[in-house]
Design a protein around this motif. Structure first.
Motif, mmCIF file in Angstrom:
data_model
loop_
_atom_site.group_PDB
_atom_site.id
_atom_site.type_symbol
_atom_site.label_atom_id
_atom_site.label_comp_id
_atom_site.label_asym_id
_atom_site.label_seq_id
_atom_site.Cartn_x
_atom_site.Cartn_y
_atom_site.Cartn_z
ATOM 1 N N ASN A 211 0.854 -1.190 0.000
ATOM 2 C CA ASN A 211 0.000 0.000 0.000
ATOM 3 C C ASN A 211 0.886 1.234 0.000
ATOM 4 O OD1 ASN A 211 -1.830 2.055 0.338
ATOM 5 N ND2 ASN A 211 -2.846 1.162 2.118
ATOM 6 N N LEU A 212 0.921 1.942 -1.125
ATOM 7 C CA LEU A 212 1.800 3.106 -1.266
ATOM 8 C C LEU A 212 1.485 4.191 -0.242
ATOM 9 C CD1 LEU A 212 4.142 3.583 -3.203
ATOM 10 C CD2 LEU A 212 2.607 4.872 -4.671
ATOM 11 N N ARG A 213 0.279 4.174 0.286
ATOM 12 C CA ARG A 213 -0.099 5.181 1.277
ATOM 13 C C ARG A 213 0.599 4.969 2.622
ATOM 14 N NH1 ARG A 213 -6.588 6.106 0.023
ATOM 15 N NH2 ARG A 213 -6.317 6.354 -2.232
ATOM 16 N N ASN A 214 1.328 3.876 2.741
ATOM 17 C CA ASN A 214 2.108 3.620 3.961
ATOM 18 C C ASN A 214 3.463 4.322 3.936
ATOM 19 O OD1 ASN A 214 0.303 1.971 5.396
ATOM 20 N ND2 ASN A 214 0.986 0.113 4.326
ATOM 21 N N VAL A 215 3.726 5.074 2.871
ATOM 22 C CA VAL A 215 5.053 5.652 2.691
ATOM 23 C C VAL A 215 5.504 6.462 3.906
ATOM 24 C CG1 VAL A 215 4.076 7.606 1.382
ATOM 25 C CG2 VAL A 215 6.498 7.100 1.208
ATOM 26 N N TYR A 216 4.620 7.275 4.478
ATOM 27 C CA TYR A 216 5.004 8.100 5.622
ATOM 28 C C TYR A 216 4.683 7.439 6.968
ATOM 29 C CZ TYR A 216 6.032 11.853 2.362
ATOM 30 O OH TYR A 216 6.580 12.611 1.348
ATOM 31 N N ARG A 217 4.421 6.143 6.897
ATOM 32 C CA ARG A 217 4.291 5.349 8.127
ATOM 33 C C ARG A 217 5.410 4.321 8.207
ATOM 34 N NH1 ARG A 217 -0.961 2.470 7.998
ATOM 35 N NH2 ARG A 217 -0.574 2.095 10.206
ATOM 36 N N SER A 218 6.204 4.228 7.148
ATOM 37 C CA SER A 218 7.273 3.236 7.070
ATOM 38 C C SER A 218 8.486 3.663 7.896
ATOM 39 C CB SER A 218 7.693 3.043 5.610
ATOM 40 O OG SER A 218 8.910 2.332 5.528
ATOM 41 N N THR A 219 8.862 2.834 8.870
ATOM 42 C CA THR A 219 10.037 3.131 9.696
ATOM 43 C C THR A 219 11.316 3.018 8.874
ATOM 44 O OG1 THR A 219 10.075 0.815 10.421
ATOM 45 C CG2 THR A 219 8.935 2.394 11.847
ATOM 46 N N TYR A 220 11.337 2.061 7.942
ATOM 47 C CA TYR A 220 12.534 1.866 7.126
ATOM 48 C C TYR A 220 12.788 3.057 6.222
ATOM 49 C CZ TYR A 220 15.786 0.091 3.657
ATOM 50 O OH TYR A 220 16.866 -0.052 2.826
ATOM 51 N N LEU A 221 11.734 3.552 5.561
ATOM 52 C CA LEU A 221 11.914 4.681 4.651
ATOM 53 C C LEU A 221 12.274 5.952 5.413
ATOM 54 C CD1 LEU A 221 9.052 4.100 2.051
ATOM 55 C CD2 LEU A 221 11.494 3.652 1.785
ATOM 56 N N LYS A 222 11.716 6.114 6.600
ATOM 57 C CA LYS A 222 12.073 7.284 7.411
ATOM 58 C C LYS A 222 13.558 7.245 7.779
ATOM 59 C CE LYS A 222 10.924 9.933 11.540
ATOM 60 N NZ LYS A 222 10.167 9.993 12.815
ATOM 61 N N LYS A 223 14.048 6.059 8.149
ATOM 62 C CA LYS A 223 15.470 5.921 8.475
ATOM 63 C C LYS A 223 16.334 6.149 7.236
ATOM 64 C CE LYS A 223 18.920 2.874 10.539
ATOM 65 N NZ LYS A 223 19.947 3.234 9.537
ATOM 66 N N LYS A 224 15.900 5.603 6.116
ATOM 67 C CA LYS A 224 16.666 5.754 4.875
ATOM 68 C C LYS A 224 16.781 7.234 4.497
ATOM 69 C CE LYS A 224 18.607 3.496 1.362
ATOM 70 N NZ LYS A 224 19.631 2.456 1.496
ATOM 71 N N MET A 225 15.696 7.963 4.634
ATOM 72 C CA MET A 225 15.705 9.390 4.333
ATOM 73 C C MET A 225 16.570 10.152 5.335
ATOM 74 S SD MET A 225 11.695 9.818 3.256
ATOM 75 C CE MET A 225 11.685 11.611 3.268
ATOM 76 N N GLY A 226 16.509 9.743 6.598
ATOM 77 C CA GLY A 226 17.323 10.379 7.635
ATOM 78 C C GLY A 226 18.807 10.164 7.395
ATOM 79 N N ASP A 227 19.188 8.947 7.007
ATOM 80 C CA ASP A 227 20.591 8.637 6.715
ATOM 81 C C ASP A 227 21.074 9.434 5.502
ATOM 82 O OD1 ASP A 227 20.558 6.853 8.804
ATOM 83 O OD2 ASP A 227 20.361 5.062 7.541
ATOM 84 N N PHE A 228 20.220 9.526 4.489
ATOM 85 C CA PHE A 228 20.568 10.269 3.276
ATOM 86 C C PHE A 228 20.729 11.751 3.594
ATOM 87 C CE2 PHE A 228 19.221 12.235 -0.851
ATOM 88 C CZ PHE A 228 20.338 11.867 -1.568
ATOM 89 N N SER A 229 19.834 12.271 4.426
ATOM 90 C CA SER A 229 19.894 13.667 4.853
ATOM 91 C C SER A 229 21.214 13.959 5.566
ATOM 92 C CB SER A 229 18.710 13.993 5.767
ATOM 93 O OG SER A 229 18.831 15.284 6.318
ATOM 94 N N SER A 230 21.609 13.054 6.456
ATOM 95 C CA SER A 230 22.847 13.239 7.223
ATOM 96 C C SER A 230 24.080 13.156 6.338
ATOM 97 C CB SER A 230 22.943 12.179 8.324
ATOM 98 O OG SER A 230 21.868 12.287 9.221
ATOM 99 N N SER A 231 24.085 12.219 5.395
ATOM 100 C CA SER A 231 25.281 12.011 4.570
ATOM 101 C C SER A 231 25.489 13.128 3.549
ATOM 102 C CB SER A 231 25.213 10.659 3.850
ATOM 103 O OG SER A 231 24.098 10.617 2.986
ATOM 104 N N LEU A 232 24.394 13.714 3.067
ATOM 105 C CA LEU A 232 24.523 14.733 2.022
ATOM 106 C C LEU A 232 24.216 16.150 2.509
ATOM 107 C CD1 LEU A 232 25.382 14.573 -0.931
ATOM 108 C CD2 LEU A 232 22.988 14.551 -1.582
ATOM 109 N N GLY A 233 23.556 16.252 3.666
ATOM 110 C CA GLY A 233 23.274 17.577 4.219
ATOM 111 C C GLY A 233 22.009 18.217 3.694
ATOM 112 N N ILE A 234 21.145 17.440 3.040
ATOM 113 C CA ILE A 234 19.860 17.972 2.568
ATOM 114 C C ILE A 234 18.829 17.793 3.679
ATOM 115 C CG2 ILE A 234 17.978 17.673 0.893
ATOM 116 C CD1 ILE A 234 20.011 16.817 -1.156
ATOM 117 N N PRO A 235 18.137 18.869 4.087
ATOM 118 C CA PRO A 235 17.152 18.755 5.169
ATOM 119 C C PRO A 235 16.056 17.744 4.853
ATOM 120 C CG PRO A 235 17.575 21.055 4.618
ATOM 121 C CD PRO A 235 18.232 20.245 3.564
ATOM 122 N N MET A 236 15.528 17.104 5.879
ATOM 123 C CA MET A 236 14.490 16.088 5.700
ATOM 124 C C MET A 236 13.273 16.632 4.955
ATOM 125 S SD MET A 236 14.792 12.864 6.746
ATOM 126 C CE MET A 236 13.348 12.188 7.564
#
Length: 285
Positions: free
Chosen positions: A219-244
């Motif tokens: 269910n694509l509507r789970n995108v902002y409920r996914s713990t994995y995707l939130k972590k993936k975005m957080g890691d990407f934000s930290s490594s490149l410096g782009i705000p969440m």
């Protein structure tokens, strides 16, 4: 690959979404796109430059935008469906989007560039991207991994117009990819620094979210409920410096033969932010 497969099915969902998109409406977003005009009358179109590692989904994102805005499946920006570590895109090409049933185009364009590859002498050179940001690269210029575009080259625009310049830089990264290789990350940081020096706004889109998280695939509507995707975005934000809040998860069209409203809404939401950021920057030029 085995670790990624395991992580995909370890993906859990939160009861409450960590980002609220309940008010996001596809039809409202489509109306916004149809009515949009740049604030700066000298700007013919807001130019969006996509960059990122090989296979991240840059060309697929352009095709997905075209699919939605034209109301049918398209494939103008050729995208590879193989797991090659070499870029499928070789030229600097501008993609316009024709308005559905009309002869005119939307006042925003995309530029897809050769993917960033691991190691020196491979993939697009960072100097070429810096030239593109300033509007010096002609449409159709073929990238040469061995040497950067010189100012006496036929593909060099010596006096770029406001419309030739890039108005928003978008990094494209796959949620299903392993950790970014250091040499690729360093190239991405150099590009960010060059854009920052020019004052160009920057965003990122996280692609392949359905492949990365089993709950989002169901269910694509789970995108902002996914713990994995939130972590993936957080890691990407930290490594490149782009705000969440400047990172947007999307699913590109790949094996579908019909449009999907949930896919459309995520892509249109990302597109709106790109256009808004680019328009504000272009208005100051």
């Amino acid at each position: 690959q085995g670790c990624l497969f395991a992580l995909r099915f370890m993906c859990t969902v939160l009861e409450t979404p960590w980002r609220d998109i309940s008010s996001t409406n596809k039809q409202e977003l489509l109306r916004y796109m149809n009515n949009f005009q740049p604030q700066n009358k000298k700007v013919k179109a807001i130019r969006v430059l996509l960059h990122g590692p090989v296979g991240a989904g840059k060309s697929s994102f352009i095709n997905s935008v075209k699919n939605i805005l034209q109301g049918k499946m398209t494939n103008e920006a050729l995208a590879s469906n193989t797991a090659s570590d070499q870029s499928f895109t070789k030229k600097y090409q501008t993609y316009k989007v024709k308005k559905e049933g009309r002869e005119n185009f939307y006042p925003f364009v995309f530029n897809d560039i050769m993917g960033l590859e691991d190691g020196d002498g491979r993939g697009v050179r960072t100097d070429d991207i810096k030239n593109a940001l300033k509007g010096h690269v002609k449409d159709g210029y073929k990238f040469n991994p061995a040497s950067s575009l010189a100012d006496d080259d036929p593909g060099f625009i010596s006096s770029p117009s406001i419309s030739d310049r890039v108005h928003v830089l978008v990094c494209v990264y796959s949620a299903n990819a392993a950790e970014i290789k250091l040499s690729v990350l360093q190239k991405m940081r150099k590009i960010r620094e060059a854009a920052s020096d020019l004052g160009i706004p920057q965003l990122a889109i996280l692609t392949h979210i359905d492949e990365a998280c089993g709950e989002t695939e169901k269910n694509l509507r789970n995108v902002y409920r996914s713990t994995y995707l939130k972590k993936k975005m957080g890691d990407f934000s930290s490594s490149l410096g782009i705000p969440m809040n400047c990172i947007l998860p999307v699913k590109n069209y790949s094996d579908e033969i019909q449009l999907n409203p949930d896919v459309d809404t995520l892509i249109l939401s990302a597109l709106k932010l790109m256009i808004d950021f680019g328009d504000d920057y272009a208005d100051k030029l």
